[in-house]
Design a protein around this motif. Structure first.
Motif, PDB file in Angstrom:
ATOM      1  N   MET A   1       0.854  -1.197   0.000  1.00  0.00           N
ATOM      2  CA  MET A   1       0.000   0.000   0.000  1.00  0.00           C
ATOM      3  C   MET A   1       0.890   1.247   0.000  1.00  0.00           C
ATOM      4  O   MET A   1       1.919   1.274   0.658  1.00  0.00           O
ATOM      5  N   ALA A   2       0.484   2.256  -0.760  1.00  0.00           N
ATOM      6  CA  ALA A   2       1.263   3.493  -0.844  1.00  0.00           C
ATOM      7  C   ALA A   2       1.285   4.209   0.506  1.00  0.00           C
ATOM      8  O   ALA A   2       0.438   3.967   1.359  1.00  0.00           O
ATOM      9  N   ASP A   3       2.281   5.085   0.664  1.00  0.00           N
ATOM     10  CA  ASP A   3       2.355   5.913   1.864  1.00  0.00           C
ATOM     11  C   ASP A   3       1.263   6.990   1.821  1.00  0.00           C
ATOM     12  O   ASP A   3       0.757   7.334   0.750  1.00  0.00           O
ATOM     13  N   TYR A   4       0.951   7.529   2.982  1.00  0.00           N
ATOM     14  CA  TYR A   4       0.022   8.663   3.080  1.00  0.00           C
ATOM     15  C   TYR A   4       0.610   9.857   2.330  1.00  0.00           C
ATOM     16  O   TYR A   4       1.782  10.203   2.514  1.00  0.00           O
ATOM     17  N   ASP A   5      -0.216  10.499   1.492  1.00  0.00           N
ATOM     18  CA  ASP A   5       0.219  11.672   0.726  1.00  0.00           C
ATOM     19  C   ASP A   5      -0.336  12.934   1.400  1.00  0.00           C
ATOM     20  O   ASP A   5      -1.547  13.175   1.348  1.00  0.00           O
ATOM     21  N   PRO A   6       0.522  13.761   2.008  1.00  0.00           N
ATOM     22  CA  PRO A   6       0.025  14.947   2.721  1.00  0.00           C
ATOM     23  C   PRO A   6      -0.553  16.018   1.797  1.00  0.00           C
ATOM     24  O   PRO A   6      -1.103  17.008   2.280  1.00  0.00           O
ATOM     25  N   GLU A   7      -0.451  15.806   0.481  1.00  0.00           N
ATOM     26  CA  GLU A   7      -1.042  16.762  -0.466  1.00  0.00           C
ATOM     27  C   GLU A   7      -2.436  16.327  -0.927  1.00  0.00           C
ATOM     28  O   GLU A   7      -3.000  16.934  -1.849  1.00  0.00           O
ATOM     29  N   ASN A   8      -3.007  15.272  -0.329  1.00  0.00           N
ATOM     30  CA  ASN A   8      -4.370  14.882  -0.738  1.00  0.00           C
ATOM     31  C   ASN A   8      -5.351  15.989  -0.357  1.00  0.00           C
ATOM     32  O   ASN A   8      -5.097  16.817   0.518  1.00  0.00           O
ATOM     33  N   ILE A   9      -6.506  15.987  -1.029  1.00  0.00           N
ATOM     34  CA  ILE A   9      -7.424  17.135  -0.923  1.00  0.00           C
ATOM     35  C   ILE A   9      -8.008  17.299   0.483  1.00  0.00           C
ATOM     36  O   ILE A   9      -8.239  18.429   0.928  1.00  0.00           O
ATOM     37  N   PHE A  10      -8.183  16.215   1.212  1.00  0.00           N
ATOM     38  CA  PHE A  10      -8.740  16.360   2.564  1.00  0.00           C
ATOM     39  C   PHE A  10      -7.671  16.888   3.540  1.00  0.00           C
ATOM     40  O   PHE A  10      -8.003  17.611   4.490  1.00  0.00           O
ATOM     41  N   ALA A  11      -6.406  16.546   3.298  1.00  0.00           N
ATOM     42  CA  ALA A  11      -5.332  17.138   4.104  1.00  0.00           C
ATOM     43  C   ALA A  11      -5.303  18.650   3.873  1.00  0.00           C
ATOM     44  O   ALA A  11      -5.077  19.431   4.807  1.00  0.00           O
ATOM     45  N   LYS A  12      -5.550  19.073   2.634  1.00  0.00           N
ATOM     46  CA  LYS A  12      -5.576  20.514   2.329  1.00  0.00           C
ATOM     47  C   LYS A  12      -6.776  21.182   2.998  1.00  0.00           C
ATOM     48  O   LYS A  12      -6.676  22.312   3.479  1.00  0.00           O
ATOM     49  N   ILE A  13      -7.904  20.467   3.056  1.00  0.00           N
ATOM     50  CA  ILE A  13      -9.074  21.007   3.777  1.00  0.00           C
ATOM     51  C   ILE A  13      -8.736  21.162   5.260  1.00  0.00           C
ATOM     52  O   ILE A  13      -9.035  22.195   5.867  1.00  0.00           O
ATOM     53  N   LEU A  14      -8.077  20.161   5.843  1.00  0.00           N
ATOM     54  CA  LEU A  14      -7.711  20.245   7.263  1.00  0.00           C
ATOM     55  C   LEU A  14      -6.794  21.430   7.534  1.00  0.00           C
ATOM     56  O   LEU A  14      -6.869  22.066   8.589  1.00  0.00           O
ATOM     57  N   ARG A  15      -5.916  21.748   6.579  1.00  0.00           N
ATOM     58  CA  ARG A  15      -4.978  22.872   6.760  1.00  0.00           C
ATOM     59  C   ARG A  15      -5.586  24.195   6.297  1.00  0.00           C
ATOM     60  O   ARG A  15      -4.876  25.209   6.264  1.00  0.00           O
ATOM     61  N   ASN A  16      -6.856  24.162   5.912  1.00  0.00           N
ATOM     62  CA  ASN A  16      -7.539  25.364   5.401  1.00  0.00           C
ATOM     63  C   ASN A  16      -6.881  25.931   4.154  1.00  0.00           C
ATOM     64  O   ASN A  16      -6.961  27.135   3.900  1.00  0.00           O
ATOM     65  N   GLU A  17      -6.266  25.077   3.369  1.00  0.00           N
ATOM     66  CA  GLU A  17      -5.660  25.540   2.116  1.00  0.00           C
ATOM     67  C   GLU A  17      -6.691  25.595   0.993  1.00  0.00           C
ATOM     68  O   GLU A  17      -6.490  26.283   0.004  1.00  0.00           O
ATOM     69  N   ILE A  18      -7.775  24.814   1.146  1.00  0.00           N
ATOM     70  CA  ILE A  18      -8.909  24.925   0.233  1.00  0.00           C
ATOM     71  C   ILE A  18     -10.183  24.985   1.071  1.00  0.00           C
ATOM     72  O   ILE A  18     -10.216  24.487   2.198  1.00  0.00           O
ATOM     73  N   PRO A  19     -11.231  25.618   0.523  1.00  0.00           N
ATOM     74  CA  PRO A  19     -12.447  25.811   1.327  1.00  0.00           C
ATOM     75  C   PRO A  19     -13.241  24.524   1.516  1.00  0.00           C
ATOM     76  O   PRO A  19     -13.144  23.588   0.704  1.00  0.00           O
ATOM     77  N   SER A  20     -14.017  24.497   2.583  1.00  0.00           N
ATOM     78  CA  SER A  20     -14.962  23.394   2.810  1.00  0.00           C
ATOM     79  C   SER A  20     -16.114  23.948   3.632  1.00  0.00           C
ATOM     80  O   SER A  20     -15.995  25.018   4.238  1.00  0.00           O
ATOM     81  N   THR A  21     -17.207  23.215   3.639  1.00  0.00           N
ATOM     82  CA  THR A  21     -18.368  23.605   4.442  1.00  0.00           C
ATOM     83  C   THR A  21     -18.390  22.707   5.659  1.00  0.00           C
ATOM     84  O   THR A  21     -18.897  21.588   5.634  1.00  0.00           O
ATOM     85  N   ARG A  22     -17.803  23.199   6.734  1.00  0.00           N
ATOM     86  CA  ARG A  22     -17.651  22.400   7.954  1.00  0.00           C
ATOM     87  C   ARG A  22     -18.957  22.376   8.739  1.00  0.00           C
ATOM     88  O   ARG A  22     -19.622  23.411   8.845  1.00  0.00           O
ATOM     89  N   VAL A  23     -19.282  21.222   9.302  1.00  0.00           N
ATOM     90  CA  VAL A  23     -20.489  21.136  10.126  1.00  0.00           C
ATOM     91  C   VAL A  23     -20.193  20.782  11.579  1.00  0.00           C
ATOM     92  O   VAL A  23     -20.988  21.082  12.464  1.00  0.00           O
ATOM     93  N   PHE A  24     -19.055  20.139  11.834  1.00  0.00           N
ATOM     94  CA  PHE A  24     -18.709  19.764  13.209  1.00  0.00           C
ATOM     95  C   PHE A  24     -17.218  19.473  13.262  1.00  0.00           C
ATOM     96  O   PHE A  24     -16.648  18.949  12.307  1.00  0.00           O
TER      97      PHE A  24
END
Ligand code: AMP
Length: 138
Positions: A1-24
């Motif tokens: 299995m590949a290593d975790y890629d810190p540039e995946n889109i959800f990692a960017k959401i966690l870092r607030n690098e791209i927008p998301s509609t957070r609910v909790f």
């Protein structure tokens, strides 16, 4: 299995690098709206710490995420007066996974109503309204 890629889109959401509609969110997990909702109220729950999927997650990551999945399933069911809730989760490309940061889909369901086909971008304003309904039900 590949290593975790810190540039995946959800990692960017966690870092607030791209927008998301957070609910909790809590210290360990985040819930936000899926941008291609297959039902009204379709949301995603992720751990804040890195892992690709269920196959490499720690017991702590799984326990924390599932606690939030249950909380969000209850809130989404109530917010949409749903008859049930579908919870989906995919592991690796062969298992249907497209974004390689562990996530669970939470989809409120109504009797006799099919999920919409995948891959269709939702209406931003409607997703925002649905997020507010879920937040109010928490
Ligand atoms: P899967 O890895 O097969 O569970 O699919 C990834 C899911 O993430 C799909 O339901 C997409 O609609 C959703 N998704 C992809 N990018 C974003 C984003 N930027 N914000 C919210 N949801 C997303």
């Amino acid at each position: 299995m590949a290593d975790y890629d810190p540039e995946n889109i959800f990692a960017k959401i966690l870092r607030n690098e791209i927008p998301s509609t957070r609910v909790f969110e809590d210290d360990e997990t985040l819930a936000f709206m899926d941008i291609m909702p297959r039902t009204d109220g379709h949301l995603l729950v992720i751990p804040k710490t890195p892992c690709r999927n269920v196959l490499d997650a720690t017991p702590e990551q799984l326990a924390n995420v599932m606690n939030t999945v249950q909380k969000m399933a209850q809130a989404a069911k109530s917010a949409f007066d749903a008859d049930g809730v579908t919870i989906q989760q995919f592991n690796e490309a062969a298992g249907g996974q497209e974004v390689f940061h562990l996530h669970f889909h939470v989809l409120p369901r109504h009797e006799g109503v099919s999920m919409r086909p995948p891959g269709n971008m939702g209406d931003f304003d409607q997703i925002a309204q649905h997020a507010e309904k879920i937040k109010a039900a928490l």
